[in-house]
Scaffold this motif. Structure first.
Motif, PDB file in Angstrom:
ATOM      1  N   GLY A  33     -21.979  15.936  -3.653  1.00 33.97           N
ATOM      2  CA  GLY A  33     -23.197  16.716  -3.457  1.00 33.97           C
ATOM      3  C   GLY A  33     -23.902  16.381  -2.154  1.00 33.97           C
ATOM      4  N   GLY A  34     -23.104  16.081  -1.123  1.00 31.93           N
ATOM      5  CA  GLY A  34     -23.660  15.806   0.185  1.00 31.93           C
ATOM      6  C   GLY A  34     -24.026  14.353   0.439  1.00 31.93           C
ATOM      7  N   LYS A  35     -23.789  13.465  -0.528  1.00 31.99           N
ATOM      8  CA  LYS A  35     -24.158  12.060  -0.358  1.00 31.99           C
ATOM      9  C   LYS A  35     -23.135  11.285   0.472  1.00 31.99           C
ATOM     10  CE  LYS A  35     -26.653  11.833  -4.761  1.00 31.99           C
ATOM     11  NZ  LYS A  35     -26.702  11.207  -6.107  1.00 31.99           N
ATOM     12  N   ARG A  36     -21.952  11.859   0.625  1.00 30.16           N
ATOM     13  CA  ARG A  36     -20.896  11.155   1.344  1.00 30.16           C
ATOM     14  C   ARG A  36     -20.073  12.156   2.147  1.00 30.16           C
ATOM     15  NH1 ARG A  36     -16.053   7.643  -1.637  1.00 30.16           N
ATOM     16  NH2 ARG A  36     -14.913   7.089   0.260  1.00 30.16           N
ATOM     17  N   ASN A  37     -19.769  11.815   3.370  1.00 30.61           N
ATOM     18  CA  ASN A  37     -18.941  12.708   4.184  1.00 30.61           C
ATOM     19  C   ASN A  37     -18.076  11.938   5.184  1.00 30.61           C
ATOM     20  OD1 ASN A  37     -20.860  11.853   5.952  1.00 30.61           O
ATOM     21  ND2 ASN A  37     -21.489  13.893   6.650  1.00 30.61           N
ATOM     22  N   ASP A  38     -17.701  10.703   4.820  1.00 28.63           N
ATOM     23  CA  ASP A  38     -16.921   9.887   5.742  1.00 28.63           C
ATOM     24  C   ASP A  38     -15.515  10.442   5.936  1.00 28.63           C
ATOM     25  OD1 ASP A  38     -17.091   9.004   2.998  1.00 28.63           O
ATOM     26  OD2 ASP A  38     -15.691   7.403   3.490  1.00 28.63           O
ATOM     27  N   THR A  39     -14.906  10.065   7.044  1.00 29.59           N
ATOM     28  CA  THR A  39     -13.565  10.526   7.382  1.00 29.59           C
ATOM     29  C   THR A  39     -12.521   9.501   6.960  1.00 29.59           C
ATOM     30  OG1 THR A  39     -13.590   9.499   9.578  1.00 29.59           O
ATOM     31  CG2 THR A  39     -14.497  11.741   9.389  1.00 29.59           C
ATOM     32  N   TRP A  40     -11.264   9.930   6.961  1.00 33.92           N
ATOM     33  CA  TRP A  40     -10.186   9.034   6.555  1.00 33.92           C
ATOM     34  C   TRP A  40      -9.988   7.922   7.578  1.00 33.92           C
ATOM     35  CZ3 TRP A  40      -5.273   7.684   8.467  1.00 33.92           C
ATOM     36  CH2 TRP A  40      -4.467   6.981   7.569  1.00 33.92           C
ATOM     37  N   THR A  41      -9.983   8.264   8.858  1.00 34.26           N
ATOM     38  CA  THR A  41      -9.742   7.237   9.876  1.00 34.26           C
ATOM     39  C   THR A  41     -10.862   6.202   9.908  1.00 34.26           C
ATOM     40  OG1 THR A  41     -10.705   8.677  11.578  1.00 34.26           O
ATOM     41  CG2 THR A  41      -8.297   8.690  11.346  1.00 34.26           C
ATOM     42  N   ALA A  42     -12.104   6.640   9.708  1.00 37.77           N
ATOM     43  CA  ALA A  42     -13.224   5.686   9.664  1.00 37.77           C
ATOM     44  C   ALA A  42     -13.115   4.809   8.426  1.00 37.77           C
ATOM     45  CB  ALA A  42     -14.548   6.439   9.661  1.00 37.77           C
ATOM     46  N   GLN A  43     -12.737   5.412   7.310  1.00 38.28           N
ATOM     47  CA  GLN A  43     -12.595   4.666   6.060  1.00 38.28           C
ATOM     48  C   GLN A  43     -11.526   3.584   6.189  1.00 38.28           C
ATOM     49  OE1 GLN A  43     -11.108   7.006   2.743  1.00 38.28           O
ATOM     50  NE2 GLN A  43     -12.585   6.078   1.368  1.00 38.28           N
ATOM     51  N   MET A  44     -10.377   3.942   6.755  1.00 36.17           N
ATOM     52  CA  MET A  44      -9.282   2.985   6.918  1.00 36.17           C
ATOM     53  C   MET A  44      -9.647   1.884   7.917  1.00 36.17           C
ATOM     54  SD  MET A  44      -7.008   3.873   4.784  1.00 36.17           S
ATOM     55  CE  MET A  44      -8.356   4.473   3.744  1.00 36.17           C
ATOM     56  N   THR A  45     -10.286   2.276   9.018  1.00 31.67           N
ATOM     57  CA  THR A  45     -10.658   1.306  10.044  1.00 31.67           C
ATOM     58  C   THR A  45     -11.656   0.287   9.498  1.00 31.67           C
ATOM     59  OG1 THR A  45     -10.292   2.948  11.775  1.00 31.67           O
ATOM     60  CG2 THR A  45     -11.598   1.017  12.360  1.00 31.67           C
ATOM     61  N   ASN A  46     -12.640   0.779   8.775  1.00 26.70           N
ATOM     62  CA  ASN A  46     -13.647  -0.131   8.203  1.00 26.70           C
ATOM     63  C   ASN A  46     -13.031  -1.052   7.165  1.00 26.70           C
ATOM     64  OD1 ASN A  46     -15.689   0.979   9.770  1.00 26.70           O
ATOM     65  ND2 ASN A  46     -16.244   2.504   8.228  1.00 26.70           N
ATOM     66  N   MET A  47     -12.128  -0.497   6.347  1.00 28.29           N
ATOM     67  CA  MET A  47     -11.505  -1.281   5.281  1.00 28.29           C
ATOM     68  C   MET A  47     -10.636  -2.400   5.846  1.00 28.29           C
ATOM     69  SD  MET A  47      -9.092   0.066   2.139  1.00 28.29           S
ATOM     70  CE  MET A  47      -7.710   0.488   3.202  1.00 28.29           C
ATOM     71  N   MET A  48     -10.014  -2.137   6.996  1.00 34.50           N
ATOM     72  CA  MET A  48      -9.063  -3.101   7.558  1.00 34.50           C
ATOM     73  C   MET A  48      -9.647  -3.932   8.697  1.00 34.50           C
ATOM     74  SD  MET A  48      -5.549  -0.847   7.469  1.00 34.50           S
ATOM     75  CE  MET A  48      -4.919  -0.207   5.904  1.00 34.50           C
ATOM     76  N   GLN A  49     -10.955  -3.921   8.855  1.00 37.58           N
ATOM     77  CA  GLN A  49     -11.594  -4.706   9.905  1.00 37.58           C
ATOM     78  C   GLN A  49     -11.383  -6.204   9.696  1.00 37.58           C
ATOM     79  OE1 GLN A  49     -13.706  -4.058  12.867  1.00 37.58           O
ATOM     80  NE2 GLN A  49     -12.290  -2.350  12.658  1.00 37.58           N
ATOM     81  N   ALA A  50     -11.442  -6.634   8.450  1.00 35.89           N
ATOM     82  CA  ALA A  50     -11.280  -8.061   8.153  1.00 35.89           C
ATOM     83  C   ALA A  50     -10.110  -8.251   7.190  1.00 35.89           C
ATOM     84  CB  ALA A  50     -12.559  -8.611   7.531  1.00 35.89           C
ATOM     85  N   PRO A  51      -9.296  -9.279   7.398  1.00 32.86           N
ATOM     86  CA  PRO A  51      -8.175  -9.546   6.485  1.00 32.86           C
ATOM     87  C   PRO A  51      -8.667  -9.800   5.059  1.00 32.86           C
ATOM     88  CG  PRO A  51      -7.988 -10.855   8.492  1.00 32.86           C
ATOM     89  CD  PRO A  51      -9.363 -10.259   8.491  1.00 32.86           C
ATOM     90  N   LYS A  52      -7.881  -9.358   4.077  1.00 35.30           N
ATOM     91  CA  LYS A  52      -8.250  -9.541   2.677  1.00 35.30           C
ATOM     92  C   LYS A  52      -7.210 -10.398   1.960  1.00 35.30           C
ATOM     93  CE  LYS A  52     -10.693  -5.133   2.231  1.00 35.30           C
ATOM     94  NZ  LYS A  52     -10.775  -3.838   1.509  1.00 35.30           N
ATOM     95  N   ARG A  53      -7.684 -11.111   0.945  1.00 34.50           N
ATOM     96  CA  ARG A  53      -6.802 -11.913   0.087  1.00 34.50           C
ATOM     97  C   ARG A  53      -5.874 -12.787   0.925  1.00 34.50           C
ATOM     98  NH1 ARG A  53      -5.714  -6.337  -3.021  1.00 34.50           N
ATOM     99  NH2 ARG A  53      -7.671  -6.203  -4.175  1.00 34.50           N
ATOM    100  N   THR A  54      -6.452 -13.507   1.843  1.00 35.53           N
ATOM    101  CA  THR A  54      -5.665 -14.310   2.769  1.00 35.53           C
ATOM    102  C   THR A  54      -4.993 -15.516   2.105  1.00 35.53           C
ATOM    103  OG1 THR A  54      -7.699 -15.469   3.400  1.00 35.53           O
ATOM    104  CG2 THR A  54      -7.021 -13.634   4.784  1.00 35.53           C
ATOM    105  N   TYR A  55      -5.336 -15.763   0.856  1.00 29.10           N
ATOM    106  CA  TYR A  55      -4.699 -16.857   0.119  1.00 29.10           C
ATOM    107  C   TYR A  55      -3.306 -16.481  -0.365  1.00 29.10           C
ATOM    108  CZ  TYR A  55      -5.149 -14.480  -4.391  1.00 29.10           C
ATOM    109  OH  TYR A  55      -5.012 -13.602  -5.436  1.00 29.10           O
ATOM    110  N   MET A  56      -2.941 -15.191  -0.243  1.00 31.61           N
ATOM    111  CA  MET A  56      -1.778 -14.653  -0.925  1.00 31.61           C
ATOM    112  C   MET A  56      -0.460 -15.334  -0.541  1.00 31.61           C
ATOM    113  SD  MET A  56      -1.247 -12.380  -3.275  1.00 31.61           S
ATOM    114  CE  MET A  56      -2.695 -11.312  -3.144  1.00 31.61           C
ATOM    115  N   LYS A  57      -0.230 -15.546   0.754  1.00 31.51           N
ATOM    116  CA  LYS A  57       1.051 -16.121   1.174  1.00 31.51           C
ATOM    117  C   LYS A  57       1.265 -17.501   0.564  1.00 31.51           C
ATOM    118  CE  LYS A  57       3.815 -17.355   5.211  1.00 31.51           C
ATOM    119  NZ  LYS A  57       3.878 -17.405   6.691  1.00 31.51           N
ATOM    120  N   ASP A  58       0.255 -18.355   0.653  1.00 28.16           N
ATOM    121  CA  ASP A  58       0.373 -19.697   0.094  1.00 28.16           C
ATOM    122  C   ASP A  58       0.557 -19.645  -1.415  1.00 28.16           C
ATOM    123  OD1 ASP A  58       0.124 -20.847   2.572  1.00 28.16           O
ATOM    124  OD2 ASP A  58      -2.023 -21.228   2.397  1.00 28.16           O
ATOM    125  N   TYR A  59      -0.136 -18.700  -2.072  1.00 27.30           N
ATOM    126  CA  TYR A  59      -0.037 -18.617  -3.521  1.00 27.30           C
ATOM    127  C   TYR A  59       1.347 -18.125  -3.956  1.00 27.30           C
ATOM    128  CZ  TYR A  59      -1.558 -18.266  -8.312  1.00 27.30           C
ATOM    129  OH  TYR A  59      -1.682 -18.469  -9.669  1.00 27.30           O
TER     130      TYR A  59
END
Length: 249
Positions: free
Chosen positions: A214-240
């Motif tokens: 209803g107009g509350k959100r209008n983000d783009t796919w490239t912005a969404q992906m870029t923001n999501m991948m700005q910082a590494p996630k679950r960095t403990y994974m390899k050691d675990y």
């Protein structure tokens, strides 16, 4: 177009389910459908854990980022990479094979086997009029997830799938353009065309979110992906993963 393709193309994630539990017959059919998926060299390197216990589901929901649909659904399935049974197979044969079990290739086989099986499970569920949602959030804290599920060494929970009767239908989210995904004979590297396709897709996704919210959100796919991948996630994974005897070598 046949009914199988219609089911595939009609897929959407469902995040609100009724309280009606799946029947034992439905659970068995979903698991048997998962088992019918292709598996590399007949390795079958996965296990599916069905979670019925409400307290366990509640805890998994908390560990997955307080996602309510992990707790409230018809049945919750956790797909695991599993090389534990292969170690047991070696013991039955009086042989030792840890070197083979602890390679990146074997680990990839387990991941791919589990992914193929899970998609069969979701398609089977959707063909029965059920809805489903993949849950990657269980990897937020695998040590606690493994304590809840009591998984042994060489078994790694990868993702969950919440399945149940949809409380409400969700809209179908547009996918990337066909020509952006499908390349023939070789990887197409026309950067300008590639970016143009992404810009057009951005407009489509922005319109989708605008209408859906209803107009509350209008983000783009490239912005969404870029923001999501700005910082590494679950960095403990390899050691675990290494700790669990699924070393990446």
């Amino acid at each position: 177009m046949n009914s199988t393709i219609e089911t595939i193309l009609n897929h959407r994630s469902i995040r609100k389910f009724t309280d009606e539990p799946l029947t034992e017959e439905q659970i068995q059919l979903i698991v048997e459908s998962a088992q019918a998926a292709s598996t590399s060299s007949f390795v079958q390197a996965y296990t599916i854990i069905g979670v019925k216990n409400h307290e366990k589901k509640k805890k998994l929901a908390e560990l997955a980022g307080n996602q309510s649909y992990v707790e409230n659904n018809g049945h919750f399935f956790v797909f695991c990479a599993d090389l534990n049974r292969h170690e047991m197979a070696a013991e039955l044969e009086g042989k030792d094979m840890p070197a083979s079990l602890e390679t990146t290739e074997t680990f990839m086989v387990a991941l791919i086997d589990a992914a193929l099986a899970s998609q069969n499970a979701v398609l089977a569920a959707e063909s029965m009029g059920l809805g489903a949602c993949y849950i990657g959030g269980i990897r937020n804290n695998l040590e606690e997830v493994q304590q809840v599920l009591k998984t042994p060494k060489r078994v790694l929970p990868l993702f969950g799938i919440a399945i149940g009767y949809p409380m409400q239908e969700s809209s179908k989210k547009p996918r990337l353009p066909f020509s952006n995904i499908y390349h023939e004979d070789e990887y197409q590297q026309d950067t300008n065309l590639f970016k143009q396709q992404l810009e057009e897709y951005n407009q489509e996704i922005s319109s989708y979110y605008h209408e859906r919210t209803g107009g509350k959100r209008n983000d783009t796919w490239t912005a969404q992906m870029t923001n999501m991948m700005q910082a590494p996630k679950r960095t403990y994974m390899k050691d675990y993963i290494n700790k669990q005897g699924l070393s990446l070598k």
